[in-house]
Design a protein around this motif. Structure first.
Motif, short mmCIF file in Angstrom:
data_model
loop_
_atom_site.label_atom_id
_atom_site.label_comp_id
_atom_site.label_asym_id
_atom_site.label_seq_id
_atom_site.Cartn_x
_atom_site.Cartn_y
_atom_site.Cartn_z
N GLY A 181 0.64 -1.21 -0.01
CA GLY A 181 -0.05 0.00 0.00
C GLY A 181 0.79 1.35 0.18
N TRP A 182 2.08 1.19 0.40
CA TRP A 182 2.85 2.56 0.38
C TRP A 182 4.14 2.28 0.01
CZ3 TRP A 182 7.32 2.54 3.43
CH2 TRP A 182 7.58 1.38 4.38
N TRP A 183 4.99 1.06 -0.24
CA TRP A 183 6.24 1.21 -0.52
C TRP A 183 6.43 0.63 -1.85
CZ3 TRP A 183 10.72 -2.71 1.43
CH2 TRP A 183 11.96 -1.97 1.07
N ILE A 184 6.05 -0.62 -2.41
CA ILE A 184 6.19 -1.17 -3.76
C ILE A 184 4.88 -1.98 -3.96
CG2 ILE A 184 7.54 -2.99 -2.86
CD1 ILE A 184 8.75 -2.89 -5.78
N SER A 243 7.73 9.89 4.69
CA SER A 243 7.07 11.32 4.85
C SER A 243 5.90 11.51 3.92
CB SER A 243 8.00 12.46 4.61
OG SER A 243 8.89 12.21 5.77
N ASN A 244 5.83 10.94 2.79
CA ASN A 244 4.77 11.35 1.79
C ASN A 244 3.79 9.96 1.73
OD1 ASN A 244 5.50 13.78 1.20
ND2 ASN A 244 7.32 13.02 -0.10
N SER A 245 4.48 8.96 1.09
CA SER A 245 3.64 7.89 0.80
C SER A 245 3.05 7.13 1.99
CB SER A 245 4.32 6.65 0.01
OG SER A 245 3.66 5.60 -0.56
N LEU A 246 3.79 6.48 2.85
CA LEU A 246 3.25 6.26 4.21
C LEU A 246 2.26 6.85 4.85
CD1 LEU A 246 3.17 3.70 6.11
CD2 LEU A 246 5.26 4.56 7.25
N TYR A 247 2.85 8.39 5.05
CA TYR A 247 2.00 9.20 5.79
C TYR A 247 0.72 9.20 5.34
CZ TYR A 247 -0.01 13.38 7.80
OH TYR A 247 -0.62 14.41 8.25
N THR A 304 -5.06 8.67 4.78
CA THR A 304 -6.20 8.67 3.76
C THR A 304 -6.43 7.38 3.30
OG1 THR A 304 -4.65 9.07 1.67
CG2 THR A 304 -5.28 10.89 2.86
N GLY A 305 -5.73 6.44 3.34
CA GLY A 305 -5.82 5.07 2.74
C GLY A 305 -5.22 4.83 1.45
N LYS A 306 -4.51 5.89 0.89
CA LYS A 306 -4.05 5.84 -0.42
C LYS A 306 -2.73 6.49 -0.29
CE LYS A 306 -8.24 6.83 -2.77
NZ LYS A 306 -8.72 6.38 -4.23
N GLY A 307 -1.76 5.37 -0.52
CA GLY A 307 -0.24 5.69 -0.60
C GLY A 307 0.12 5.90 -2.08
#
Length: 154
Positions: A28-31, A130-134, A139-142
């Motif tokens: 959901g946030w890294w790859i 700071s951007n994707s994981l946050y 918001t539920g969208k990385g």
């Protein structure tokens, strides 16, 4: 003694349990594509960023709503002289309740200014954390790296 390992932290208006679950959802946030699993103790998963970066992580510590630690067991960072520079390093997420918010503290233990990867890797981690994981937590969208999109653009 102060550590020089790369660290970044932020606060969110989510519960520690919500934060813990989001971090464990690496897709959901890294790859968006990983090999293996990333949610239970001793799970192992690998990530591949084209032919530039491969790393295999093992979940060595998992304390619900509190802490997650990955050990890098294998890596191939093709943009470095020492392509296995990440081997043996650890990625740690500390989750702490701070009044009515939750603090996320990310540390890549072993990613220090003295190693070749520090500048590129710390910049990439800064963006992902700071951007994707946050965003994924709040918001539920990385904005994870999209494997298929990268393959199609080559």
């Amino acid at each position: 003694m102060a550590t020089q390992d790369f660290t970044v932290n932020f606060l969110v208006d989510k519960t520690p349990e919500e934060v813990f679950n989001a971090i464990n959802n690496v897709r959901g946030w890294w790859i968006d594509e990983i090999e293996g699993n990333s949610e239970k103790l001793n799970d192992e998963f690998a990530v591949r960023f084209a032919d530039i970066h491969y790393s295999k992580q093992k979940l060595i510590e998992s304390v619900p709503s509190s802490k997650i630690v990955w050990l890098i067991t294998d890596s191939q960072l093709n943009f470095l002289q020492d392509k296995q520079e990440w081997n043996g390093t650890k990625i740690s997420f500390d989750i702490t309740k701070k009044e009515n918010q939750t603090e996320v503290r990310f540390t890549h233990i072993g990613l220090a200014p003295k190693i070749q990867c520090y500048t590129d890797c710390s910049n990439a981690w800064q963006d992902y954390i700071s951007n994707s994981l946050y965003s994924f937590i709040t918001t539920g969208k990385g904005q994870p790296y999209k494997v298929k999109a990268a393959v199609e653009s080559n």
